[in-house]
Each structure stands twice: as structure tokens, then as C-alpha cells.
Scaffold this motif. Structure first.
Motif, short mmCIF file in Angstrom:
data_model
loop_
_atom_site.label_atom_id
_atom_site.label_comp_id
_atom_site.label_asym_id
_atom_site.label_seq_id
_atom_site.Cartn_x
_atom_site.Cartn_y
_atom_site.Cartn_z
N GLY A 86 0.83 -1.20 0.00
CA GLY A 86 0.00 0.00 0.00
C GLY A 86 0.86 1.25 0.00
O GLY A 86 1.72 1.42 0.87
N ALA A 87 0.66 2.10 -0.99
CA ALA A 87 1.41 3.35 -1.09
C ALA A 87 0.61 4.30 -1.97
O ALA A 87 -0.06 3.85 -2.91
CB ALA A 87 2.80 3.13 -1.67
N PRO A 88 0.66 5.60 -1.69
CA PRO A 88 -0.14 6.54 -2.48
C PRO A 88 0.46 6.82 -3.85
O PRO A 88 1.65 6.61 -4.08
CB PRO A 88 -0.11 7.80 -1.61
CG PRO A 88 1.17 7.72 -0.86
CD PRO A 88 1.41 6.25 -0.62
N THR A 89 -0.37 7.31 -4.74
CA THR A 89 0.10 7.75 -6.06
C THR A 89 1.24 8.74 -5.87
O THR A 89 1.15 9.65 -5.06
CB THR A 89 -1.05 8.44 -6.82
OG1 THR A 89 -2.11 7.51 -6.98
CG2 THR A 89 -0.60 8.94 -8.18
N GLY A 90 2.33 8.52 -6.60
CA GLY A 90 3.48 9.42 -6.52
C GLY A 90 4.57 8.97 -5.58
O GLY A 90 5.66 9.55 -5.58
N ALA A 91 4.32 7.93 -4.77
CA ALA A 91 5.35 7.44 -3.85
C ALA A 91 6.52 6.85 -4.65
O ALA A 91 6.32 6.24 -5.70
CB ALA A 91 4.76 6.39 -2.91
N ASP A 92 7.73 7.05 -4.13
CA ASP A 92 8.94 6.56 -4.81
C ASP A 92 8.99 5.04 -4.86
O ASP A 92 8.64 4.36 -3.88
CB ASP A 92 10.20 7.05 -4.09
CG ASP A 92 10.45 8.52 -4.32
OD1 ASP A 92 9.78 9.12 -5.19
OD2 ASP A 92 11.33 9.08 -3.64
N SER A 126 4.66 -3.12 -10.75
CA SER A 126 3.42 -2.94 -11.51
C SER A 126 2.46 -1.94 -10.88
O SER A 126 2.55 -1.65 -9.69
CB SER A 126 2.71 -4.29 -11.65
OG SER A 126 3.51 -5.18 -12.40
N HIS A 127 1.52 -1.47 -11.71
CA HIS A 127 0.57 -0.41 -11.39
C HIS A 127 1.31 0.90 -11.13
O HIS A 127 0.93 1.70 -10.27
CB HIS A 127 -0.31 -0.77 -10.17
CG HIS A 127 -1.00 -2.09 -10.26
ND1 HIS A 127 -1.80 -2.45 -11.32
CD2 HIS A 127 -1.01 -3.15 -9.41
CE1 HIS A 127 -2.27 -3.67 -11.12
NE2 HIS A 127 -1.80 -4.13 -9.98
N GLY A 150 1.64 4.52 -9.48
CA GLY A 150 0.73 5.12 -10.44
C GLY A 150 -0.64 5.40 -9.86
O GLY A 150 -0.98 4.96 -8.77
N PRO A 151 -1.45 6.13 -10.63
CA PRO A 151 -2.82 6.40 -10.21
C PRO A 151 -3.70 5.17 -10.45
O PRO A 151 -3.31 4.26 -11.20
CB PRO A 151 -3.24 7.54 -11.13
CG PRO A 151 -2.45 7.31 -12.38
CD PRO A 151 -1.14 6.71 -11.94
N THR A 174 -6.95 -3.24 -10.78
CA THR A 174 -6.58 -2.66 -9.49
C THR A 174 -7.76 -1.88 -8.92
O THR A 174 -8.56 -1.31 -9.67
CB THR A 174 -5.34 -1.73 -9.65
OG1 THR A 174 -5.02 -1.17 -8.38
CG2 THR A 174 -5.60 -0.62 -10.65
N THR A 175 -7.84 -1.89 -7.58
CA THR A 175 -8.92 -1.16 -6.92
C THR A 175 -8.43 0.15 -6.30
O THR A 175 -9.22 0.91 -5.74
CB THR A 175 -9.57 -2.02 -5.82
OG1 THR A 175 -8.54 -2.46 -4.93
CG2 THR A 175 -10.25 -3.24 -6.41
N GLY A 176 -7.12 0.40 -6.39
CA GLY A 176 -6.57 1.64 -5.82
C GLY A 176 -5.06 1.64 -5.95
O GLY A 176 -4.46 0.61 -6.28
N PRO A 177 -4.43 2.80 -5.73
CA PRO A 177 -2.98 2.90 -5.91
C PRO A 177 -2.22 1.96 -4.97
O PRO A 177 -2.51 1.89 -3.77
CB PRO A 177 -2.66 4.36 -5.53
CG PRO A 177 -3.97 5.07 -5.60
CD PRO A 177 -5.02 4.05 -5.28
N HIS A 178 -1.30 1.22 -5.53
CA HIS A 178 -0.38 0.38 -4.74
C HIS A 178 0.71 -0.10 -5.67
O HIS A 178 0.60 0.04 -6.89
CB HIS A 178 -1.12 -0.81 -4.10
CG HIS A 178 -1.60 -1.84 -5.08
ND1 HIS A 178 -2.77 -1.71 -5.80
CD2 HIS A 178 -1.07 -3.03 -5.47
CE1 HIS A 178 -2.93 -2.77 -6.58
NE2 HIS A 178 -1.92 -3.59 -6.40
N LEU A 179 1.76 -0.67 -5.10
CA LEU A 179 2.78 -1.34 -5.92
C LEU A 179 2.54 -2.83 -5.86
O LEU A 179 2.45 -3.42 -4.77
CB LEU A 179 4.19 -1.03 -5.38
CG LEU A 179 5.32 -1.86 -6.05
CD1 LEU A 179 5.48 -1.50 -7.52
CD2 LEU A 179 6.63 -1.68 -5.31
#
Ligand SMILES: [Zn+2]
Length: 196
Positions: A86-92, A126-127, A150-151, A174-179
Motif C-alpha cells: 500500500g502506497a499513495p500515487t506518486g510514492a517513490d 506494476s501499477h 501510479g494512479p 486494481t482497486t486503488g494505488p499500490h505497488l
């Protein structure tokens, strides 16, 4: 009297200096032996005993484990070939190990994906964001920034079959931002968590 006190003083000062020099050397050797300290966004990177670094500095929550599961969204496989972090869009996202970029693109249910291989290990990130930071054939050093998370929704992918409940196209299944991070060793899928 004075001369004996003076001698003690000299000895104490020498002991302090010797200890101080010893401390400097021991700190240096500990630092050299422990781990390389690349810094990304203020988070230090720790290399695991197997030699890998965690791909998302500051984000350590596994939202879906490797293995069989109930598919969370239509199109996501029941065998989960990697781990979801779990990580937000834009996380490194940084390189878990050094290797060469062998694929960049939109990879079906995995959405936008980068593949890096060192000849033994091959992994997919991915994602990720469609704004790619690396290119196929590029050699990547462990710990390098290679992408950002990614978003959930992406637009302009030809024939993208993946959509959310509102009908908007998504970054793979995908159901939401994650790696989504998956790993193969000599071509065989393995649980990435065994390597961190
Ligand atoms: Zn996943």
C-alpha cells in the motif's frame, strides 16, 4: 609533587586521545561493514540479509500477500504472483536489486509495469505511473529511483479492458494505488517476502 601530578595528567590526556582515535576507527569500520546508506526522501535504505532493498521507502504495509486468494476485482488472478504494498500515487519506487530494464509497458492486469533482470532474478514493478523514468536496456543500480506509484485510473491505453465500478479505465486490474511487486528466480515465481 607537581611533577607527579603533571605526569598523571599527561597520561590521562594520552588515554583520552588514544580512546578517541580508537573510537573513530571503530566507527569507521562499523559504518563500512553495515550497509550503504542511500537516502531517498529522508528514509534510509536497509539492505536485507539476502541483499535486497525494500522497493517503497516509508511504505511497508502488505495489502495482499503472495499466493492463492479470492480475486479482489474482476481480471485479477486468483493466484497472486506477487505482493501488494500500500502506497499513495506518486510514492517513490526504488530498485530492489541491480539489473537491466527488459520491459516497459502496459502489461494486462498488471497495468503499467517495469521489468528488471540481473540474469538470475527477474522482478516486475506494476501499477506504476505511466511517466516512465527508465528505458529498456538501461542498467539500474540497486536503490535507484525507477518509478513512482501510479494512479488508479489511466486514460489512453488502447483496448484497455480494465475499468472501475464507475466505468473509468484503470491501471490494470486494481482497486486503488499500490505497488504490485513480483519476483522470479531462474524463471520460477517465488514469494518476494522470503527475500526481505
Ligand atoms: Zn498484486
Amino acid at each position: 609533587m607537581f611533577s607527579s601530578t603533571f605526569k598523571y595528567l599527561i597520561i590521562i590526556i594520552l588515554i583520552i586521545i588514544i580512546n578517541y582515535i580508537g573510537l573513530i576507527f571503530s566507527l569507521d569500520s562499523i559504518d563500512g561493514l553495515s550497509f550503504s546508506e542511500n537516502i531517498t526522501d529522508g528514509n534510509s535504505i536497509v539492505i536485507s540479509s539476502s541483499g535486497f532493498v525494500w522497493p517503497t521507502p516509508g511504505y511497508n504495509t502488505i495489502t495482499s500477500n503472495y499466493g492463492y486468494r479470492n480475486a479482489p476485482t474482476s481480471g485479477a488472478g486468483t493466484f497472486h504472483s506477487g505482493i501488494d504494498i500500500g502506497a499513495p500515487t506518486g510514492a517513490d519506487i526504488i530498485a530492489v536489486f541491480s539489473g537491466t530494464v527488459t520491459y516497459i509497458g502496459f502489461s494486462g492486469p498488471n497495468g503499467y509495469t517495469i521489468t528488471i533482470s540481473d540474469g538470475c532474478y527477474t522482478c516486475n514493478y506494476s501499477h506504476i505511473s505511466p511517466y516512465f523514468l527508465v528505458y529498456v536496456g538501461q542498467f539500474i543500480n540497486q536503490g535507484d529511483l525507477i518509478a513512482t506509484v501510479g494512479p488508479k485510473n489511466v486514460y489512453g491505453v488502447p483496448n484497455n479492458p480494465y475499468k472501475d465500478s464507475a466505468g473509468n479505465p484503470t491501471n490494470g486490474a486494481t482497486t486503488g494505488p499500490h505497488l504490485h511487486f513480483s519476483l522470479k528466480m531462474n524463471g520460477n515465481s517465488v514469494n518476494p517476502l522470503n527475500y526481505f
